[in-house]
Design an enzyme around this catalytic site. Structure first.
Site, PDB file in Angstrom:
ATOM      1  N   GLU A 235      -0.176   4.369  -1.026  1.00  0.00           N
ATOM      2  CA  GLU A 235      -1.129   5.472  -1.092  1.00  0.00           C
ATOM      3  C   GLU A 235      -1.666   5.645  -2.506  1.00  0.00           C
ATOM      4  O   GLU A 235      -0.923   5.623  -3.481  1.00  0.00           O
ATOM      5  CB  GLU A 235      -0.549   6.792  -0.574  1.00  0.00           C
ATOM      6  CG  GLU A 235      -1.601   7.880  -0.398  1.00  0.00           C
ATOM      7  CD  GLU A 235      -2.774   7.449   0.487  1.00  0.00           C
ATOM      8  OE1 GLU A 235      -3.674   6.762  -0.032  1.00  0.00           O
ATOM      9  OE2 GLU A 235      -2.783   7.776   1.692  1.00  0.00           O
ATOM     10  N   ASN A 236      -2.956   5.751  -2.577  1.00  0.00           N
ATOM     11  CA  ASN A 236      -3.682   5.804  -3.851  1.00  0.00           C
ATOM     12  C   ASN A 236      -3.475   4.546  -4.682  1.00  0.00           C
ATOM     13  O   ASN A 236      -3.679   4.560  -5.894  1.00  0.00           O
ATOM     14  CB  ASN A 236      -3.286   7.034  -4.677  1.00  0.00           C
ATOM     15  CG  ASN A 236      -3.756   8.323  -4.031  1.00  0.00           C
ATOM     16  OD1 ASN A 236      -4.832   8.377  -3.464  1.00  0.00           O
ATOM     17  ND2 ASN A 236      -2.937   9.349  -4.101  1.00  0.00           N
TER      18      ASN A 236
ATOM     19  N   ASP B 206       0.864  -1.176   0.000  1.00  0.00           N
ATOM     20  CA  ASP B 206       0.000   0.000   0.000  1.00  0.00           C
ATOM     21  C   ASP B 206       0.901   1.226   0.000  1.00  0.00           C
ATOM     22  O   ASP B 206       1.548   1.539   0.999  1.00  0.00           O
ATOM     23  CB  ASP B 206      -0.910  -0.013   1.231  1.00  0.00           C
ATOM     24  CG  ASP B 206      -1.975   1.075   1.169  1.00  0.00           C
ATOM     25  OD1 ASP B 206      -1.828   2.006   0.364  1.00  0.00           O
ATOM     26  OD2 ASP B 206      -2.948   0.994   1.935  1.00  0.00           O
TER      27      ASP B 206
ATOM     28  N   GLY C  10      -3.727   4.820   5.343  1.00  0.00           N
ATOM     29  CA  GLY C  10      -3.032   6.049   5.700  1.00  0.00           C
ATOM     30  C   GLY C  10      -3.969   7.192   6.014  1.00  0.00           C
ATOM     31  O   GLY C  10      -3.653   8.063   6.830  1.00  0.00           O
ATOM     32  N   ASP C  11      -5.134   7.213   5.362  1.00  0.00           N
ATOM     33  CA  ASP C  11      -6.121   8.253   5.649  1.00  0.00           C
ATOM     34  C   ASP C  11      -7.246   7.731   6.535  1.00  0.00           C
ATOM     35  O   ASP C  11      -8.318   8.303   6.602  1.00  0.00           O
ATOM     36  CB  ASP C  11      -6.702   8.824   4.345  1.00  0.00           C
ATOM     37  CG  ASP C  11      -7.400   7.765   3.497  1.00  0.00           C
ATOM     38  OD1 ASP C  11      -7.427   6.593   3.908  1.00  0.00           O
ATOM     39  OD2 ASP C  11      -7.918   8.103   2.416  1.00  0.00           O
TER      40      ASP C  11
END
Length: 504
Positions: free
Chosen positions: A387-388, A385, A465-466
């Site tokens: 991000e995005n 992972d 992460g978010d």
């Protein structure tokens, strides 16, 4: 984790999520959610369709646009890599239903008894236990940096005293139920010998240093009172009787997962994040039950948005930043996962929002085909992972699987490794935590748009992460290093995990 921009779309998403909750759906589907089988890695694949992060300037609410694809809540690619099972079953699937487990999933046969018992027996203090003695003399500590280093500071002191070295020797007796893999200590001792020390080490099951005599985690009753849960002996397994006694007749949660490294990067429930506007929740202390070399233990049990279990530390010490090298491993329940984002462990943003491509580097276990790329078959896979996007390799294609990253279906307990060297390179490895060696899932470039890395150095567990909160899984142990160790070190860590005796 990934996101869509715009507050209006965020509002629309929240209405959809509410409706889906009423209908029992995990999350709404994307129109192109179904992934095809076959094909090869799309080396030049384009950046993930999770949308650009927009680098939110504002706080959690403005984020990278309201509907920042809750880790799969809005843009949840829907169907799990359907058809994957047909095209790439037997040989690709880790011995899944087709029984190719004989070749790849080496099963309990060769991992049973012998190796583990020898771990126990050999761990019987003797070598390792007398490590108390050696630790007392600093041999273990000196050589690996764990005795002095681990003993340094309050980490070891959390268990009372670090120097119970003498008691450690006697731990030999308990050590027969305590330490494993004599001569090698724990995974963090092994990493230290390669000059890639652990900067974070978390486990609800056992000590990850041969000299660690502190607490593994803290439990909390509904009345708010707490109790630290120690190891049976330095380098040993959890003393679960302390938890059983304290929590008898009531419900406990795991309020702190202690970092065994000298950095004290402890994990507590997540503060507010984009997809956790009220923060995360603590895991129940009696979920995720496991037996390890005859010892009962419990894991960090994550069940998606129904429980919002999520742990995070945004103010860490020693974690890799930007394009600095690192590596990480985790041991998880191979039979618990979902097709959603994000059951993660690793290095993430410090602000709880999507800060764009390459701002995190975490291990993900699950069957997501939503963003980035996925492996062969129908999953679950070990993915990076970043991000995005959760990536099986350097492909940016959601529809074309990376054939070398095979589904993991036959293993009850899984070791996952993510290699994060500096520069445009990345590696993924998987292993049966009960027997055998690691297998390479990916060894090559990062996906397009993900080098150089822009890591920020927070630690997350059970979330994205978010704060993306739809992942499912059970975490037992894991560590993050400074620097990227050689393959031989990864192999030695896997051998140590096998010797621990998961499921036995």
């Amino acid at each position: 984790m990934q996101g869509l921009n715009g507050s209006l779309r965020f509002t629309a998403f929240m209405i959809v999520v509410a409706l889906s909750a009423l209908t029992g759906c995990g999350a709404p589907n994307r129109s192109d959610g179904t992934s095809s089988t076959g094909g090869t890695s799309n080396i030049g694949g384009q950046a993930p369709s999770g949308g650009n992060s927009g680098g939110p300037a504002g706080g959690v609410t403005s984020g990278s646009g309201g509907a920042q694809s809750a880790g799969g809540s809005t843009e949840l690619g829907g169907a799990v890599s359907s058809g994957g099972a047909t095209g790439l079953g037997g040989s690709a699937d880790r011995g899944g239903a087709t029984g190719s487990g004989g070749s790849t999933g080496r099963g309990g046969a060769n991992g049973s008894g012998g190796a583990t018992n020898s771990g126990g027996a050999a761990g019987a203090g003797g070598s390792t236990g007398s490590g108390g003695a050696t630790g007392a003399g600093g041999a273990t500590g000196g050589a690996t940096g764990s005795g002095g280093v681990t003993g340094a500071g309050g980490t070891m002191g959390r268990g009372g005293q670090t120097s119970s070295g003498g008691a450690t020797g006697s731990a030999g007796a308990t050590g027969s139920g305590g330490a494993v893999s004599p001569g090698s200590g724990g995974p963090c001792d092994i990493y230290a010998t390669a000059n890639t020390p652990c900067v974070a080490a978390h486990s609800t099951v056992r000590a990850l240093y041969g000299a660690y005599s502190g607490n593994l985690y803290q439990v909390k009753k509904t009345d708010g009172s707490t109790k630290d849960i120690p190891v049976l002996a330095p380098g040993g397994f959890v003393n679960i009787s302390v938890q059983d006694s304290f929590c008898s007749g009531t419900t406990c949660t795991i309020s702190i997962l202690y970092d065994q490294s000298p950095n004290h990067n402890d994990l507590t429930k997540s503060p507010k994040a984009l997809w956790l506007p009220n923060g995360g929740n603590e895991a129940k202390a009696t979920d995720g039950k496991v037996t390890v070399s005859g010892h009962t233990a419990y894991g960090i049990y994550v069940s998606g948005s129904s429980t919002n279990v999520a742990y995070r530390n945004n103010a860490t010490k020693g974690l890799a930043k930007n394009d600095d090298p690192e590596s990480m491993y985790m041991v998880v329940d191979g039979k618990r996962s979902s097709q959603w984002c994000c059951f993660d462990y690793g290095n993430a943003e410090t602000d709880g929002i999507d800060d764009g491509n390459a701002t995190m580097e975490c291990l993900y276990f699950g069957s997501s085909t939503q963003y980035g790329s996925h492996g062969a078959g129908s999953g679950p896979w070990l993915l990076a992972d970043l991000e995005n996007g959760m990536y099986a390799g350097d492909s940016g294609s959601e529809s074309t699987p990376v054939p070398g990253n095979a589904s993991i279906t036959a293993w009850s307990y899984v070791t996952g490794v993510l290699k994060g060297p500096s520069g445009n390179a990345m590696g993924l490895k998987a292993g049966n935590a009960q027997s055998g060696t690691l297998q390479t899932e990916w060894n090559g470039k990062r996906p397009p748009g993900y080098s150089p890395q822009k890591k920020q150095g927070a630690i997350i567990l059970g979330t994205g992460g978010d704060g993306s909160n739809n992942g499912v899984g059970t975490f037992f142990e894991g560590a993050i290093t400074s620097g990227n160790p050689p393959d031989a070190t990864d192999d030695a860590v896997q051998a140590n995990i096998v010797a621990a005796g998961y499921g036995k």
